[in-house]
Design a protein around this motif. Structure first.
Motif, PDB file in Angstrom:
ATOM      1  N   SER A   1       4.821   2.988   7.562  1.00  0.00           N
ATOM      2  CA  SER A   1       4.401   3.429   6.232  1.00  0.00           C
ATOM      3  C   SER A   1       2.995   2.954   5.924  1.00  0.00           C
ATOM      4  O   SER A   1       2.191   3.680   5.326  1.00  0.00           O
ATOM      5  N   TYR A   2       2.682   1.728   6.324  1.00  0.00           N
ATOM      6  CA  TYR A   2       1.323   1.228   6.094  1.00  0.00           C
ATOM      7  C   TYR A   2       0.302   2.091   6.825  1.00  0.00           C
ATOM      8  O   TYR A   2      -0.763   2.419   6.275  1.00  0.00           O
TER       9      TYR A   2
ATOM     10  N   ARG B   1       0.465   5.234   7.642  1.00  0.00           N
ATOM     11  CA  ARG B   1       0.316   6.514   6.949  1.00  0.00           C
ATOM     12  C   ARG B   1      -0.498   6.361   5.666  1.00  0.00           C
ATOM     13  O   ARG B   1      -1.442   7.120   5.416  1.00  0.00           O
ATOM     14  N   LEU B   2      -0.138   5.372   4.853  1.00  0.00           N
ATOM     15  CA  LEU B   2      -0.752   5.248   3.530  1.00  0.00           C
ATOM     16  C   LEU B   2      -2.181   4.740   3.607  1.00  0.00           C
ATOM     17  O   LEU B   2      -3.030   5.133   2.798  1.00  0.00           O
ATOM     18  N   SER B   3      -2.478   3.868   4.564  1.00  0.00           N
ATOM     19  CA  SER B   3      -3.854   3.398   4.678  1.00  0.00           C
ATOM     20  C   SER B   3      -4.788   4.537   5.051  1.00  0.00           C
ATOM     21  O   SER B   3      -5.948   4.569   4.631  1.00  0.00           O
TER      22      SER B   3
ATOM     23  N   MET C   1      -4.964   6.897   1.766  1.00  0.00           N
ATOM     24  CA  MET C   1      -5.631   6.304   0.611  1.00  0.00           C
ATOM     25  C   MET C   1      -6.924   5.599   0.973  1.00  0.00           C
ATOM     26  O   MET C   1      -7.578   5.009   0.101  1.00  0.00           O
TER      27      MET C   1
ATOM     28  N   GLN D   1       8.612   3.635   1.450  1.00  0.00           N
ATOM     29  CA  GLN D   1       7.252   4.166   1.371  1.00  0.00           C
ATOM     30  C   GLN D   1       6.849   4.406  -0.083  1.00  0.00           C
ATOM     31  O   GLN D   1       5.677   4.236  -0.439  1.00  0.00           O
TER      32      GLN D   1
ATOM     33  N   VAL E   1       3.533   2.654  -1.773  1.00  0.00           N
ATOM     34  CA  VAL E   1       2.450   3.345  -2.484  1.00  0.00           C
ATOM     35  C   VAL E   1       2.037   2.523  -3.702  1.00  0.00           C
ATOM     36  O   VAL E   1       0.846   2.368  -4.001  1.00  0.00           O
TER      37      VAL E   1
ATOM     38  N   PHE F   1       3.628  10.912  -1.696  1.00  0.00           N
ATOM     39  CA  PHE F   1       3.276  10.283  -0.425  1.00  0.00           C
ATOM     40  C   PHE F   1       4.498   9.809   0.356  1.00  0.00           C
ATOM     41  O   PHE F   1       4.376   9.436   1.528  1.00  0.00           O
ATOM     42  N   SER F   2       5.682   9.807  -0.249  1.00  0.00           N
ATOM     43  CA  SER F   2       6.883   9.391   0.477  1.00  0.00           C
ATOM     44  C   SER F   2       7.821  10.556   0.766  1.00  0.00           C
ATOM     45  O   SER F   2       8.725  10.418   1.590  1.00  0.00           O
TER      46      SER F   2
ATOM     47  N   VAL G   1      -0.197  14.953   4.304  1.00  0.00           N
ATOM     48  CA  VAL G   1       0.988  14.156   3.992  1.00  0.00           C
ATOM     49  C   VAL G   1       2.167  14.624   4.829  1.00  0.00           C
ATOM     50  O   VAL G   1       2.870  13.825   5.454  1.00  0.00           O
TER      51      VAL G   1
END
Length: 974
Positions: free
Chosen positions: A58-59, A61-63, A66, A125, A129, A166-167, A601
């Motif tokens: 998850s980190y 993907r989100l890094s 974002m 996730q 966020v 985002f999830s 996403v």
């Protein structure tokens, strides 16, 4: 002469509150990964490493989405079940509907295992966020820190909607159902309305739709740019800069696009109101809320149970379990009342539904009791629980009887994994039917007794090696061979299997074409569609049960989402059969605009390997409970001048705790000047409280010093060294209490606890006299002396107390509206003065009609024993506004004080004594309710009108209490 302060009834009030119970001692350990500190306990040690890998995925993907990285490792707290999650000392019991939570101060995430990995990762996730959002906000504006979060003040649609997008991604049929329903009924909110009324316009669903549209219209990369611009520009300006639109313009375009998308789709389908006349709805049942869920039909189809908020006319404002006639919808009885019943902490109905026994006489359902899920059997006729299964499992859901009524199958969770289990009504213990990493949910026993159908993430899409989890599909367990078969030809999310009476086919809910509807599948895999409802069949979540089929008659009850709520309709299944809709061509799950590009996403969510670490043995350390500063209380400073002279003072408080909230320390200090303008230790008030809540027994220590200061003046003429002078004296009387005590509490349940306290206090009395002499000839100061004297010997008191506390009260917008609370306490005091305080405080809250509460209180407090009326103790006073109203300060005038031979003012003296007895009766209701406030609402302002009648009497030992005389009539209070 100053007198010692003592605990009074006014001070004793407020010692209620429901308990945060530590049913289990969780022995925490920590997995350290590249970006996280994952906290868990040995009972979930088998699943915690996979959760840690998912967190790193998850980190990753989100890094990317974002454009942001963490500077430090963030804490994650994992719990094995919702019951364990409710024991968190950081967040408390947030209820079954909260799957996870993140706090902005320490940016720690907490969540529990749900029984299937897909929903677990969704919550993981989603909460991550929020960690990214809080981290971005706290580091904005050149490191302005956490204050920046308050300055940004992000609305819920922004925060929760983005966390969902985002999830989940760009396709979410359950959200689409909400938007379709709002479009058709003309209730789709603007962004401003979402911001102003998050209680009315659910920010998760509508906010998700807005972010889905932003990603489709401008590309997902713009979202990270908006996020990083918000700390310096604010939300509206960030959108203006990145997409060229204000929030109002974005709102108008989004609403127009949703209407253009969904109105043509709805035109080809059944509208909920034309689909089937609702059997149970807010209008027909005169309910406080539009919520009717978790239906269960009796085998013959004559009766139905459901969860709802009850009737407006009966004062039922909380969800309970009801029984109704399945033909007319007429309510027959309330089977289980949970909110004010200490034996039922929670009903499980979001992911579970009750079921009747084959003879229709018994109902099986699940609930939380003692921090664990319990399977109950209830006699429908008498409404009495006949059997309770307390099993060594963390969660229990979806019970289903065998055809002979002697066994029950259910989905149970143990150590973070869900499997199928059975219990026998005749034998103790339970039997495990499946044992694997798959999520096994919502089982149903076939009428012929040979098979069990259930929803599971089994299938080719699931690969635990890379933690790729497929959507739930209907599977069948053959009880003779023990083999599980996934039924073919399934697409989308498939849940809630219900057998047809002939055991040859299964009804289930699927969103295979983008809308959740009812389907039938044969054991060979032939599928037919039975409903085409435009909004969809749905419970409170996308995975909630929404259908029940009578095992003998074949009648079905379905929960339909309609006009922002849930109602239940019944259908005859033998009259419904239809072809499948075209999954690929319907376009129902495709968001506008039509020329949208590829979703970053969606691509990242589909790539199970992106950011996923390889399986490994993580470094595991025991949890260390060091205290860290959580918050600083609002500093205060005061400057003033009066007849005592100029003065300056101030105060500050600090709150410390460990990461898990098991240890807490609160300190406070208040400084003030003494005579001469000096700060002295004797004028300083300070207190510290330490609490340890790691076990069922909670303990703590408290200590400090509090000075109580009063004073006066004297002036006159005199002579100093033969010179006539004007003498001014400032006299301060100071009573200083220094105390220390140990605290011990044991909660039996959320409603009941015992408390113990023992300590010692020393109360000293002194007088400070400052004498100044001014020459009457020259006006100069010729004498200035300060004299400090002790007034008698200090009091040394040993204090102790034992109390039993009960609280099942439920609060409305401003005050308790239902339930009861009481406190019985005995508190011996010994040492310089010896007496025993007795307290009995009982309160009851009844709601005969919704929103209208009748509240009653009876309270006695008294000091008994040789020292109960010692002159150094302040007498008890019953005229405080919180006790008997109408006797406030300045409420008397001189005409009411008629001196007698024994009292200077009998009207006041009759309000004081060493013992008091008080009674209160109130009739309360929301102020705007009688004047057209909307149903279910307190109105735009949470203001309450109160009609009251108070009474009380005070007396001393050797006297008989008398209620004669002194009446004052109270009318109302707001």
């Amino acid at each position: 002469m100053a007198s010692a302060a003592a605990i009074s009834p006014a001070g004793a009030q407020g010692y209620f509150g429901q308990n945060q119970v530590q049913y289990d001692k969780l022995r925490w350990k920590v997995i350290e990964t590249e970006h996280f500190l994952v906290h868990y306990y040995p009972e979930i040690g088998d699943v915690a490493p996979d959760a840690a890998r998912m967190a790193e995925r998850s980190y990753g993907r989100l890094s990317r989405l974002m454009s942001h990285q963490f500077r430090e490792k963030k804490p994650i707290m994992l719990f094995g079940s919702t019951g364990d999650f409710a024991q968190s000392n950081v967040f408390g019991d947030l209820g079954e509907g909260t799957g996870g939570v993140t706090d902005p101060l320490r940016q720690r995430m907490a969540q529990f295992f749900t029984g299937d990995w897909a929903s677990f990762e969704h919550v993981l996730q989603h909460e991550m966020v929020h960690v990214f959002q809080f981290d971005i906000f706290s580091r904005g504006r050149a490191g302005a820190g956490l204050q920046n979060l308050a300055q940004v003040n992000p609305p819920l649609w922004f925060m929760e909607g983005l966390a969902e997008y985002f999830s989940i991604g760009d396709k979410h049929p359950w959200t689409d159902a909400w938007v379709r329903d709002a479009v058709v009924n003309g209730t789709l909110p603007s962004i401003q309305q979402m911001q102003d009324r998050p209680d009315k316009y659910f920010p998760y669903r509508y906010g998700l739709s807005v972010w889905q549209y932003v990603g489709a219209r401008w590309g997902d990369e713009v979202i990270g740019e908006v996020m990083n611009a918000v700390p310096s520009l604010g939300i509206d300006r960030a959108f203006r800069r990145e997409i060229g639109m204000s929030l109002d313009e974005l709102s108008a375009e989004w609403k127009q696009a949703m209407s253009a998308k969904y109105l043509p789709v709805v035109a080809t389908l059944d509208r909920p109101r034309s689909f089937a006349e609702p059997l149970l709805s807010q209008r027909r049942s005169k309910s406080i809320a539009n919520l009717f869920v978790a239906p269960s039909l009796s085998p013959d189809g004559k009766y139905i149970t459901y969860i709802a908020y009850g009737s407006l006319l009966r004062g039922e404002v909380f969800p309970d379990l009801y029984l109704a006639d399945a033909e007319t919808g007429k309510r027959l009885s309330r089977l289980v009342k949970t909110t004010t019943n200490p034996d039922f902490e929670q009903l499980r109905f979001i992911y579970s539904q009750p079921e009747f026994s084959p003879d229709g006489k018994t109902l099986a359902f699940t609930g939380q009791r003692g921090g664990r899920d319990v399977l109950y059997l209830l006699d429908v006729k008498s409404r009495k629980v006949t059997k309770r299964f307390d099993l060594a499992l963390d969660q229990i859901s979806s019970p289903s009887f065998s055809p002979d009524g002697r066994r029950i199958v259910f989905s149970g969770m143990h150590q973070g994994m869900s499997d199928l289990y059975t219990v026998s009504l005749d034998q103790p213990g339970h039997q495990q039917l499946t044992k694997d990493a798959y999520g096994d949910l919502q089982p149903q026993w076939s009428p012929d007794g040979k098979s069990i159908a259930f929803a599971s993430d089994r299938g080719e899409e699931t690969d635990f090696g890379i933690l790729k989890i497929g959507k739930l599909k209907i599977s069948v367990l053959d009880l003779e061979t023990g083999k599980v078969a996934v039924l073919p030809n399934q697409a989308g999310l498939n849940i809630n299997p219900q057998w047809a009476p002939d055991s040859g086919s299964i009804y289930f809910v699927s969103d295979r074409d983008g809308i959740s509807n009812l389907y039938r599948v044969t054991l060979e895999g032939g599928i037919s569609q039975l409903t085409t409802v435009s909004t969809g069949l749905s419970g409170i979540t996308a995975q909630s049960p929404a259908v029940s089929v009578a095992s003998k008659s074949g009648l079905a009850a379905v929960t339909v989402y309609d006009k922002g709520g849930y109602r239940i309709s019944t259908l005859a299944m033998d009259t419904r059969e239809g072809p499948l809709t075209d999954v690929s061509g319907s376009g129902r799950a495709t968001l506008p605009p039509s020329d949208r590009g590829a979703s970053d996403v969606a691509a990242l969510l589909a790539d199970a390997t992106f950011g996923l670490p390889a399986p490994q043995t993580y470094d595991v350390q025991p949890y260390k409970s060091g205290l860290s500063l959580d918050a600083i209380g609002q500093p205060s400073i005061s400057i003033g001048a009066d007849r005592f002279g100029a003065a300056i003072g101030g105060g500050l408080s600090f709150y410390f705790s460990d990461l898990l909230g098991n240890h807490s320390l609160v300190t406070a200090v208040n400084l003030s000047q003494g005579i001469g303008g000096n700060f002295a230790l004797s004028n300083t008030a300070a207190q510290a409280v330490y609490l340890n809540r790691t076990k069922r027994w909670n303990w703590g220590v408290v200590g400090g010093q509090v000075p109580y200061i009063s004073g006066g003046f004297a002036s006159g003429l005199g002579t100093v060294n033969g010179e006539p002078v004007l003498l001014d004296q400032t006299i301060l009387l100071r009573q200083t209490e220094r105390s220390g005590a140990g605290l011990l509490t044991y909660p039996f349940s959320r409603a009941r606890r015992v408390e113990f306290q023992a300590g010692v206090s020393q109360i000293s009395f002194d007088r400070i006299v400052q004498t100044q002499a001014y020459s009457l000839n020259t006006g100069r100061l010729v004498f200035n002396e300060t004299d400090k004297q002790q007034l008698g010997a200090p009091l040394t008191l040993g204090t102790s107390s034992a109390a039993f506390v009960f609280d099942t009260s439920s609060f409305g917008a401003t005050s308790p509206i239902a339930g009861a609370r009481y406190r019985f306490e005995v508190a011996p005091t010994f040492g310089s003065i010896q007496y025993t305080s007795l307290l009995a405080d009982y309160r009851r809250y009844l709601m005969p009609v919704s929103f209208y509460t009748v509240a009653f209180r009876a309270m006695h407090y008294g000091r008994y024993g040789a020292g109960g009326e010692d002159g150094r103790l302040s007498p008890l006073y019953l005229g405080y506004p919180s006790l008997v109203r109408g006797y406030d300060v300045y409420s008397y005038d001189s005409s009411e004080c008629v001196p007698t031979s024994t009292s200077a003012c009998p009207a006041i003296d009759r309000l004081v004594g060493s013992r008091v007895l008080i009674g209160n009766l109130e009739f309360r209701f929301p102020l705007l309710r009688p004047f057209g406030a909307s149903p279910g609402m307190y109105g735009p302002v949470p203001v309450e009108m109160v009609f009251f009648a108070d009474g009380g009497v005070a007396w001393n030992g050797g006297e008989s209490p008398s209620f004669v005389g002194g009446e004052r009539r109270g009318v109302s209070s707001v």
